[in-house]
Scaffold this motif. Sequence first.
Motif, short mmCIF file in Angstrom:
data_model
loop_
_atom_site.label_atom_id
_atom_site.label_comp_id
_atom_site.label_asym_id
_atom_site.label_seq_id
_atom_site.Cartn_x
_atom_site.Cartn_y
_atom_site.Cartn_z
N ALA A 27 17.96 -43.77 55.41
CA ALA A 27 17.18 -44.61 54.50
C ALA A 27 17.90 -45.95 54.37
N LEU A 28 17.12 -47.01 54.26
CA LEU A 28 17.70 -48.36 54.18
C LEU A 28 17.55 -48.93 52.79
N LEU A 29 18.62 -49.46 52.27
CA LEU A 29 18.63 -50.18 51.01
C LEU A 29 18.76 -51.66 51.36
N VAL A 30 17.67 -52.39 51.21
CA VAL A 30 17.64 -53.80 51.61
C VAL A 30 17.44 -54.66 50.37
N PRO A 31 18.53 -55.20 49.80
CA PRO A 31 18.38 -56.07 48.62
C PRO A 31 17.79 -57.42 49.01
N VAL A 32 16.95 -57.92 48.12
CA VAL A 32 16.36 -59.25 48.31
C VAL A 32 16.65 -60.02 47.02
N GLY A 33 17.49 -61.03 47.13
CA GLY A 33 17.88 -61.77 45.94
C GLY A 33 18.71 -60.88 45.03
N ALA A 34 18.69 -61.20 43.75
CA ALA A 34 19.51 -60.46 42.79
C ALA A 34 18.82 -59.25 42.19
N ASP A 35 17.48 -59.21 42.23
CA ASP A 35 16.79 -58.15 41.50
C ASP A 35 15.59 -57.55 42.22
N CYS A 36 15.52 -57.65 43.53
CA CYS A 36 14.40 -57.09 44.28
C CYS A 36 14.89 -56.27 45.46
N LEU A 37 14.00 -55.42 45.98
CA LEU A 37 14.28 -54.61 47.15
C LEU A 37 13.13 -54.75 48.14
N ALA A 38 13.44 -54.62 49.41
CA ALA A 38 12.41 -54.51 50.44
C ALA A 38 12.11 -53.02 50.58
N VAL A 39 10.85 -52.66 50.40
CA VAL A 39 10.44 -51.26 50.44
C VAL A 39 9.26 -51.09 51.39
N ALA A 40 9.03 -49.85 51.77
CA ALA A 40 7.86 -49.53 52.59
C ALA A 40 6.74 -49.09 51.66
N ASP A 41 5.56 -49.65 51.86
CA ASP A 41 4.38 -49.29 51.09
C ASP A 41 3.41 -48.59 52.03
N LEU A 42 3.38 -47.27 51.94
CA LEU A 42 2.51 -46.47 52.80
C LEU A 42 1.28 -46.07 51.99
N ARG A 43 0.28 -46.94 52.03
CA ARG A 43 -0.99 -46.70 51.33
C ARG A 43 -0.79 -46.37 49.86
N GLY A 44 0.06 -47.15 49.19
CA GLY A 44 0.30 -46.96 47.77
C GLY A 44 1.53 -46.13 47.44
N LEU A 45 2.09 -45.44 48.42
CA LEU A 45 3.30 -44.66 48.22
C LEU A 45 4.49 -45.55 48.54
N LEU A 46 5.28 -45.89 47.51
CA LEU A 46 6.44 -46.74 47.70
C LEU A 46 7.67 -45.90 48.02
N MET A 47 8.45 -46.34 49.01
CA MET A 47 9.67 -45.62 49.38
C MET A 47 10.63 -46.57 50.06
N LEU A 48 11.89 -46.17 50.05
CA LEU A 48 12.85 -46.90 50.87
C LEU A 48 12.45 -46.69 52.33
N PRO A 49 12.64 -47.68 53.17
CA PRO A 49 12.33 -47.49 54.60
C PRO A 49 13.20 -46.37 55.16
N VAL A 50 12.57 -45.39 55.82
CA VAL A 50 13.28 -44.22 56.32
C VAL A 50 12.95 -43.97 57.79
N GLY A 51 13.83 -43.23 58.45
CA GLY A 51 13.62 -42.84 59.83
C GLY A 51 14.49 -41.65 60.17
N GLU A 52 14.29 -41.12 61.36
CA GLU A 52 15.06 -39.95 61.77
C GLU A 52 16.32 -40.36 62.54
N VAL A 53 17.29 -39.46 62.49
CA VAL A 53 18.51 -39.61 63.27
C VAL A 53 18.47 -38.49 64.31
N ARG A 54 18.42 -38.86 65.56
CA ARG A 54 18.38 -37.86 66.64
C ARG A 54 19.78 -37.27 66.86
N VAL A 55 19.83 -36.13 67.50
CA VAL A 55 21.09 -35.45 67.76
C VAL A 55 22.00 -36.37 68.57
N GLY A 56 23.22 -36.55 68.09
CA GLY A 56 24.21 -37.38 68.78
C GLY A 56 24.07 -38.86 68.52
#
Length: 170
Positions: A27-56
């Motif tokens: 998961a990525l924590l991307v601060p924007v300025g002093a009080d904002c975050l960059a987030v993923a908005d998946l059709r109204g579902l807000l989340m930190l941007p996430v992805g998979e880690v493959r083996v190795g």
Amino acid sequence: MPAATVAIPARRHTAYENWRPPIVGVALLVPVGADCLAVADLRGLLMLPVGEVRVGQPPQEAAQNVLNSPEGLPLLRRVAVDQVQTRRRKVITYVLAAAPMTRAAVETLVYRDPRADVRVIPTMHFIDQVRPEARLRTLVSLQALATGETASIEDGKVHAESPPPSRPCR
């Protein structure tokens, strides 16, 4: 004629078997300025941007695949590791912090899932909108980023890890 009684076998509690490999993500924590975050908005579902880690694959490399940027994502360090044991599998999420970005730089980011948009929202608004598990992960990650430590979350319990080694001044 009396009704036949059928004996119901007693429930057996089977011992936990961790026979499946863990699910590992980033998961990525991307601060924007002093009080904002960059987030993923998946059709109204807000989340930190996430992805998979493959083996190795190192989590830092997997993080570069989550948000594509023309210059590459400026990652700082790992700020938290969240581990949850489900019935048959462990889920491990590495939270990596990016260097603070500007709104203009965030507009160039492309999320790995084309159904989602990358948005900049106030941190407190995001914390109010997400599930309790994601809220804990976000708050612990923000605190670890601010203090320079790395946090560990195991089944909802927070533990501090040792700080990264300091570099000698030159």
